[in-house]
Write a protein that holds these residues in place. Structure first.
Motif, mmCIF file in Angstrom:
data_model
loop_
_atom_site.group_PDB
_atom_site.id
_atom_site.type_symbol
_atom_site.label_atom_id
_atom_site.label_comp_id
_atom_site.label_asym_id
_atom_site.label_seq_id
_atom_site.Cartn_x
_atom_site.Cartn_y
_atom_site.Cartn_z
ATOM 1 N N GLN A 30 32.689 67.717 41.727
ATOM 2 C CA GLN A 30 34.002 68.639 42.565
ATOM 3 C C GLN A 30 33.823 69.716 44.197
ATOM 4 N N ARG A 31 34.211 69.219 44.712
ATOM 5 C CA ARG A 31 34.381 69.686 46.143
ATOM 6 C C ARG A 31 33.475 70.068 46.814
ATOM 7 N N GLN A 32 32.540 68.676 46.704
ATOM 8 C CA GLN A 32 31.277 68.204 47.562
ATOM 9 C C GLN A 32 31.385 67.262 48.382
ATOM 10 N N GLY A 33 33.193 67.372 48.440
ATOM 11 C CA GLY A 33 33.047 65.520 49.679
ATOM 12 C C GLY A 33 32.930 64.086 48.232
ATOM 13 N N ILE A 34 32.824 64.052 47.152
ATOM 14 C CA ILE A 34 32.781 63.299 46.593
ATOM 15 C C ILE A 34 34.087 61.574 46.435
ATOM 16 N N GLY A 35 35.051 62.467 46.157
ATOM 17 C CA GLY A 35 36.606 62.156 46.367
ATOM 18 C C GLY A 35 36.227 61.624 47.523
ATOM 19 N N SER A 36 36.698 62.453 48.969
ATOM 20 C CA SER A 36 37.149 61.588 49.857
ATOM 21 C C SER A 36 35.718 60.661 50.294
ATOM 22 N N VAL A 37 34.788 60.778 50.206
ATOM 23 C CA VAL A 37 33.627 59.153 50.091
ATOM 24 C C VAL A 37 34.382 58.232 49.394
ATOM 25 N N GLY A 67 48.439 68.540 48.625
ATOM 26 C CA GLY A 67 47.780 68.663 49.275
ATOM 27 C C GLY A 67 46.169 69.134 49.299
ATOM 28 N N TYR A 68 46.310 67.658 48.818
ATOM 29 C CA TYR A 68 45.096 66.938 49.271
ATOM 30 C C TYR A 68 44.679 65.081 50.022
ATOM 31 N N TYR A 69 46.021 64.666 49.768
ATOM 32 C CA TYR A 69 46.423 63.379 50.039
ATOM 33 C C TYR A 69 45.948 63.179 51.845
ATOM 34 N N PRO A 70 46.700 63.749 51.953
ATOM 35 C CA PRO A 70 47.389 63.495 53.402
ATOM 36 C C PRO A 70 45.844 63.467 54.415
ATOM 37 N N ARG A 71 45.208 64.071 53.750
ATOM 38 C CA ARG A 71 43.784 64.224 55.278
ATOM 39 C C ARG A 71 43.578 62.871 55.069
ATOM 40 N N PHE A 72 43.312 62.148 54.127
ATOM 41 C CA PHE A 72 42.964 60.820 54.656
ATOM 42 C C PHE A 72 44.701 59.433 55.100
ATOM 43 N N PRO A 106 43.313 55.538 38.727
ATOM 44 C CA PRO A 106 43.024 57.440 38.645
ATOM 45 C C PRO A 106 42.078 57.693 39.901
ATOM 46 N N LEU A 107 41.978 58.948 40.254
ATOM 47 C CA LEU A 107 40.611 58.986 40.964
ATOM 48 C C LEU A 107 39.931 60.406 39.949
ATOM 49 N N SER A 108 38.299 60.671 39.720
ATOM 50 C CA SER A 108 37.954 61.123 39.037
ATOM 51 C C SER A 108 36.706 61.810 39.346
ATOM 52 N N VAL A 109 36.083 63.042 39.995
ATOM 53 C CA VAL A 109 35.474 63.684 39.921
ATOM 54 C C VAL A 109 34.583 63.967 39.487
ATOM 55 N N GLN A 110 33.283 64.026 38.568
ATOM 56 C CA GLN A 110 32.591 64.777 37.716
ATOM 57 C C GLN A 110 32.994 66.080 38.109
HETATM 58 C C1 COA Z 1 40.545 65.371 43.077
HETATM 59 C C2 COA Z 1 39.367 65.134 42.929
HETATM 60 C C3 COA Z 1 39.181 63.685 43.012
HETATM 61 C C4 COA Z 1 38.665 66.220 44.506
HETATM 62 O O1 COA Z 1 37.740 65.158 44.320
HETATM 63 P P1 COA Z 1 36.548 65.787 45.306
HETATM 64 O O2 COA Z 1 35.448 65.330 45.304
HETATM 65 O O3 COA Z 1 36.118 67.726 44.481
HETATM 66 O O4 COA Z 1 37.044 66.600 46.839
HETATM 67 P P2 COA Z 1 36.378 65.796 48.246
HETATM 68 O O5 COA Z 1 35.234 67.316 48.089
HETATM 69 O O6 COA Z 1 36.623 65.296 48.279
HETATM 70 O O7 COA Z 1 37.399 67.145 48.648
HETATM 71 C C5 COA Z 1 37.571 68.775 48.480
HETATM 72 C C6 COA Z 1 39.162 70.050 48.765
HETATM 73 O O8 COA Z 1 39.368 69.010 48.780
HETATM 74 C C7 COA Z 1 40.938 70.330 47.685
HETATM 75 N N1 COA Z 1 40.664 69.694 46.331
HETATM 76 C C8 COA Z 1 39.966 68.963 45.586
HETATM 77 N N2 COA Z 1 41.350 69.179 44.496
HETATM 78 C C9 COA Z 1 42.347 69.067 44.646
HETATM 79 C C10 COA Z 1 44.091 69.157 43.656
HETATM 80 N N3 COA Z 1 43.688 68.727 42.947
HETATM 81 N N4 COA Z 1 44.677 69.701 44.442
HETATM 82 C C11 COA Z 1 44.755 69.793 46.018
HETATM 83 N N5 COA Z 1 43.777 70.019 46.696
HETATM 84 C C12 COA Z 1 42.317 69.326 46.266
HETATM 85 C C13 COA Z 1 40.014 70.996 47.661
HETATM 86 O O9 COA Z 1 40.544 72.403 47.845
HETATM 87 C C14 COA Z 1 38.878 70.843 49.112
HETATM 88 O O10 COA Z 1 39.637 71.266 50.242
HETATM 89 P P3 COA Z 1 39.278 71.458 51.940
HETATM 90 O O11 COA Z 1 38.453 70.648 52.138
HETATM 91 O O12 COA Z 1 40.288 72.170 52.685
HETATM 92 O O13 COA Z 1 37.960 72.960 51.417
HETATM 93 C C15 COA Z 1 38.425 66.217 41.916
HETATM 94 O O14 COA Z 1 38.307 67.132 42.423
HETATM 95 C C16 COA Z 1 38.783 65.867 40.752
HETATM 96 O O15 COA Z 1 38.846 64.477 39.587
HETATM 97 N N6 COA Z 1 39.659 66.130 39.643
HETATM 98 C C17 COA Z 1 39.663 65.659 38.792
HETATM 99 C C18 COA Z 1 41.321 64.931 38.257
HETATM 100 C C19 COA Z 1 42.461 64.235 39.313
HETATM 101 O O16 COA Z 1 42.918 66.099 39.949
HETATM 102 N N7 COA Z 1 42.123 63.215 40.037
HETATM 103 C C20 COA Z 1 43.204 63.616 40.653
HETATM 104 C C21 COA Z 1 44.336 63.028 40.725
HETATM 105 S S1 COA Z 1 46.143 62.816 41.839
#
Ligand code: COA
Length: 179
Positions: A97-104, A128-133, A89-93
């Motif tokens: 969240q929403r501070q770019g850590i998941g992206s990095v 809504g999330y992964y296509p950006r990568f 999985p991908l997990s951010v505390q």
């Molecule tokens: C999903 C997750 C890993 C993203 O990490 P993050 O550090 O919060 O995300 P980032 O800061 O890199 O990116 C933020 C962007 O992602 C979007 N985003 C975050 N979580 C999202 C989700 N579950 N679905 C869609 N978009 C999401 C935000 O809207 C934001 O979009 P923007 O840049 O257009 O404003 C994190 O929110 C998380 O741990 N969530 C709970 C566990 C989870 O759902 N893991 C992924 C399973 S597929």
């Protein structure tokens, strides 16, 4: 981001904190069965585990605020078997969240996987999330998943040029996934 974040390989002494971090990250995720932290424990003991691709995000104060795991999978058809990776999985505390850590984490994981010679990765995730990568619907490559899920949630990416050229078939996960 509140503070500089370092991405590094997970170490054995991180396991307890990574477990708690994953549990916290998925606690309020509706689609989750809230067992992702146990999946990671199982995967660490499986042959699909690649220590270099279990990464943590760490603050300057030594707090672990993110984790990502890429493990070996196979894409198989009647004639051929291709190695690839699953991002899960991908997990951010939650408070980070929403501070770019998941992206990095994702981008660094891709770079490290490519440096190890892995040409592609697949995942089940939010469209809504992964296509950006660079992730695309996996069916565009002719890749199928072994479960019923919305087609746009089943994604794949080329980590090396043409990393999915000629790669078609069904994803076979490690038994640790319980799929
Ligand atoms: C999903 C997750 C890993 C993203 O990490 P993050 O550090 O919060 O995300 P980032 O800061 O890199 O990116 C933020 C962007 O992602 C979007 N985003 C975050 N979580 C999202 C989700 N579950 N679905 C869609 N978009 C999401 C935000 O809207 C934001 O979009 P923007 O840049 O257009 O404003 C994190 O929110 C998380 O741990 N969530 C709970 C566990 C989870 O759902 N893991 C992924 C399973 S597929």
């Amino acid at each position: 981001m509140k503070t500089p974040i370092t991405i590094r390989q997970e170490l054995p002494q991180d396991h307890t904190n990574v477990y708690k971090l994953i549990r916290a990250a998925f606690a309020s995720v509706e689609e989750s069965d809230h067992s992702e932290q146990d999946l990671v424990e199982r995967l660490r003991h499986s042959s699909s585990f690649i220590p270099e691709l279990s990464l943590v995000a760490e603050t300057g104060q030594g707090e672990l605020v993110g984790h990502v795991l890429l493990t070996r999978i196979r894409i198989i058809n009647d004639a051929q078997t291709f190695p690839s990776l699953a991002v899960a999985p991908l997990s951010v505390q939650p408070s980070w969240q929403r501070q770019g850590i998941g992206s990095v984490l994702i981008r660094e994981a891709h770079l490290r996987a490519a440096a190890l010679g892995y040409g592609s990765a697949v995942l089940l995730g939010h469209p809504g999330y992964y296509p950006r990568f660079g992730y695309l619907p996996a069916h565009r490559f002719g890749i199928r998943f072994p479960f019923d899920a919305s087609a746009d949630c089943c994604m794949a990416i080329e980590l090396l040029p043409d990393g999915l050229k000629g790669v078609q078939g069904k994803v076979e996960y490690d038994p640790a996934f319980g799929i």
